[in-house]
Design a protein around this motif. Structure first.
Motif, PDB file in Angstrom:
ATOM      1  N   TYR A  38     -12.536  -1.363  14.715  1.00 40.10           N
ATOM      2  CA  TYR A  38     -11.753  -1.335  13.482  1.00 40.10           C
ATOM      3  C   TYR A  38     -12.705  -1.349  12.286  1.00 40.10           C
ATOM      4  O   TYR A  38     -13.598  -2.204  12.208  1.00 40.10           O
ATOM      5  N   ARG A  68      -9.208   6.733   4.195  1.00 42.68           N
ATOM      6  CA  ARG A  68      -8.727   6.400   5.529  1.00 42.68           C
ATOM      7  C   ARG A  68      -8.826   7.596   6.471  1.00 42.68           C
ATOM      8  O   ARG A  68      -9.182   7.438   7.645  1.00 42.68           O
ATOM      9  N   LYS A  77     -10.440   2.954  14.294  1.00 47.78           N
ATOM     10  CA  LYS A  77      -9.178   2.382  13.888  1.00 47.78           C
ATOM     11  C   LYS A  77      -9.404   1.753  12.512  1.00 47.78           C
ATOM     12  O   LYS A  77     -10.550   1.531  12.111  1.00 47.78           O
ATOM     13  N   ILE A  78      -8.342   1.466  11.799  1.00 50.22           N
ATOM     14  CA  ILE A  78      -8.472   0.868  10.475  1.00 50.22           C
ATOM     15  C   ILE A  78      -7.829  -0.510  10.463  1.00 50.22           C
ATOM     16  O   ILE A  78      -6.719  -0.691  10.967  1.00 50.22           O
ATOM     17  N   GLU A  80      -6.270  -2.597   7.928  1.00 50.31           N
ATOM     18  CA  GLU A  80      -5.735  -2.325   6.594  1.00 50.31           C
ATOM     19  C   GLU A  80      -5.379  -3.609   5.844  1.00 50.31           C
ATOM     20  O   GLU A  80      -4.945  -4.596   6.448  1.00 50.31           O
ATOM     21  N   SER A 103      -0.317   3.537   4.251  1.00 51.68           N
ATOM     22  CA  SER A 103      -1.270   3.790   5.331  1.00 51.68           C
ATOM     23  C   SER A 103      -0.569   3.999   6.663  1.00 51.68           C
ATOM     24  O   SER A 103      -0.967   4.862   7.460  1.00 51.68           O
ATOM     25  N   SER A 107      -0.817   7.413   8.754  1.00 52.08           N
ATOM     26  CA  SER A 107      -1.361   7.441  10.109  1.00 52.08           C
ATOM     27  C   SER A 107      -0.515   8.307  11.036  1.00 52.08           C
ATOM     28  O   SER A 107      -1.034   8.869  12.012  1.00 52.08           O
ATOM     29  N   LEU A 115      -4.027   1.769  13.313  1.00 50.79           N
ATOM     30  CA  LEU A 115      -4.415   0.733  12.368  1.00 50.79           C
ATOM     31  C   LEU A 115      -3.657  -0.542  12.666  1.00 50.79           C
ATOM     32  O   LEU A 115      -2.597  -0.539  13.289  1.00 50.79           O
TER      33      LEU A 115
END
Length: 387
Positions: A38, A68, A77-78, A80, A103, A107, A115
């Motif tokens: 992440y 992003r 992966k994010i 957030e 977000s 995605s 995320l």
């Protein structure tokens, strides 16, 4: 032709610096990793609408979402709306809620994008919080919003809980209540007070050993509801101790921006996955290193990732909570945003010598993706400081 720039140092001298770095080439498609990775992502201010940057900072949503996409394209992966996004330091729950909503929607337009979203209690001022129920209500609001939007939560540490809790049992009460009702598995977040001084004594103790026992008890109570735990104490020995005591199936996510290279590689028996703010700043390098590790090319992994560690240690040096300034500085140098301003004017939290040090270390770590642009932008910043 060698690029050169005059940079200040801690002695007050201005000296020539010749760039030596080689930009990391972006992969043609998101690579595969054998670690969950992440990247905690920053937000981009909108200086043309930032009339009240301290109290009501404006966000450039297009640039924020574009960054992003940059991270997703590199295989990350994010994480957030975490502390890298200036939660509680310029970005409040109202802005974070919109960030999460956008977000998650974004995605869905990207194949394979994933995320997890920070959910805490920052709509509840610690000074106003009086009871554990106040904290529970605040957590329920935020986690409920994340799950209603189709997301998964990172259960962020709570300043309000730090204020009202009187014992480790109070932490167990709050966490067990919240985890008992989540629909999706949650990532817990152990954030040290070097990142946020208001979290000193989290888990009911200033002792790591006592805090660890509380964390493990909460995980044991809620094992089926916890994906893993992110630990951000900037102490690899403490992370290793947590990691070896986690029950099977509960993951350890390193948040150690000083020692991530060795923690991700592991010791031959155990390793850490990653949820890191530094991945925002060194994304192409981290992506390449992780892809090499997935192929079993450990020496290649080390060769790419280890030069980023001195840079990360500079960005995250004390006062550590101001690391966001270095992250956004590199995003600006690398062309991911058109300006170097931040919510709440956080760019002023570091001085020009600090930024000059980051510039040198970023070049030496091959993290300046567009060296000519970086030099031109750095020269403009230096002029603001009379250099």
């Amino acid at each position: 032709m060698t690029l050169k720039i005059k940079l200040p140092d801690a002695s007050g001298a201005i000296t020539d610096y010749a760039l030596t770095g080689t930009p990391i080439e972006a992969p043609p498609a998101p690579p595969a990793f054998n670690r969950i990775a992440y990247a905690a992502a920053h937000v981009v201010s909108d200086p043309l609408r930032d009339a009240q940057p301290w109290s009501a900072p404006a966000i450039d949503w297009d640039a924020t979402m574009a960054f992003r996409h940059h991270l997703w394209s590199l295989g990350f992966k994010i994480a957030e709306a975490m502390d890298t996004a200036q939660r509680g330091m310029g970005v409040d729950w109202t802005a974070a809620r919109e960030l999460i909503r956008r977000s998650l929607a974004e995605s869905r337009s990207v194949a394979g994008a994933d995320l997890a979203c920070g959910a805490g209690t920052d709509q509840l001022s610690p000074q106003i919080a009086r009871t554990l129920q106040d904290v529970i209500d605040a957590y329920e609001t935020q986690i409920g919003f994340v799950e209603a939007e189709g997301g998964r939560a990172v259960m962020m540490a709570s300043r309000a809980l730090t204020r009202v809790a009187r014992s480790a049992d109070d932490y167990r009460t709050v966490y067990n209540h919240i985890l008992g009702q989540t629909r999706e598995k949650v990532v817990l977040h152990w954030l040290g007070d070097m990142f946020d001084p208001q979290l000193a004594g989290y888990w009911g103790s200033h002792s790591f050993e006592e805090a660890l026992e509380t964390v493990l008890a909460i995980i044991s109570d809620n094992r089926g509801k916890i994906e893993g735990i992110k630990i951000s104490l900037l102490d690899n020995a403490k992370e290793i101790e947590l990691r070896k005591r986690l029950p099977e199936g509960v993951l350890c996510f390193t948040g150690d921006d000083f020692n991530y290279a060795e923690l991700i590689e592991g010791d031959g028996q155990r390793y850490s996955h990653a949820l890191l703010g530094i991945f925002d700043a060194v994304a192409p390098s981290a992506s390449k290193a992780l892809s090499l590790l997935a192929k079993g090319e450990v020496e290649g992994f080390r060769a790419v990732i280890e030069p980023t560690v001195p840079l990360s240690r500079k960005i995250f040096e004390a006062p550590t909570q101001y690391y966001k300034a270095g992250v956004v500085f590199l995003a600006w140098l690398n062309g991911h945003q058109s300006h170097f301003t931040m919510p709440a004017g956080m760019q002023s939290a570091r001085g020009i010598v600090h930024y000059a040090d980051i510039f040198r270390l970023a070049d030496q770590a091959n993290v300046l993706d567009r060296p000519e642009l970086a030099v031109n932008r750095m020269k403009g910043l230096l002029q603001v400081y009379g250099i």
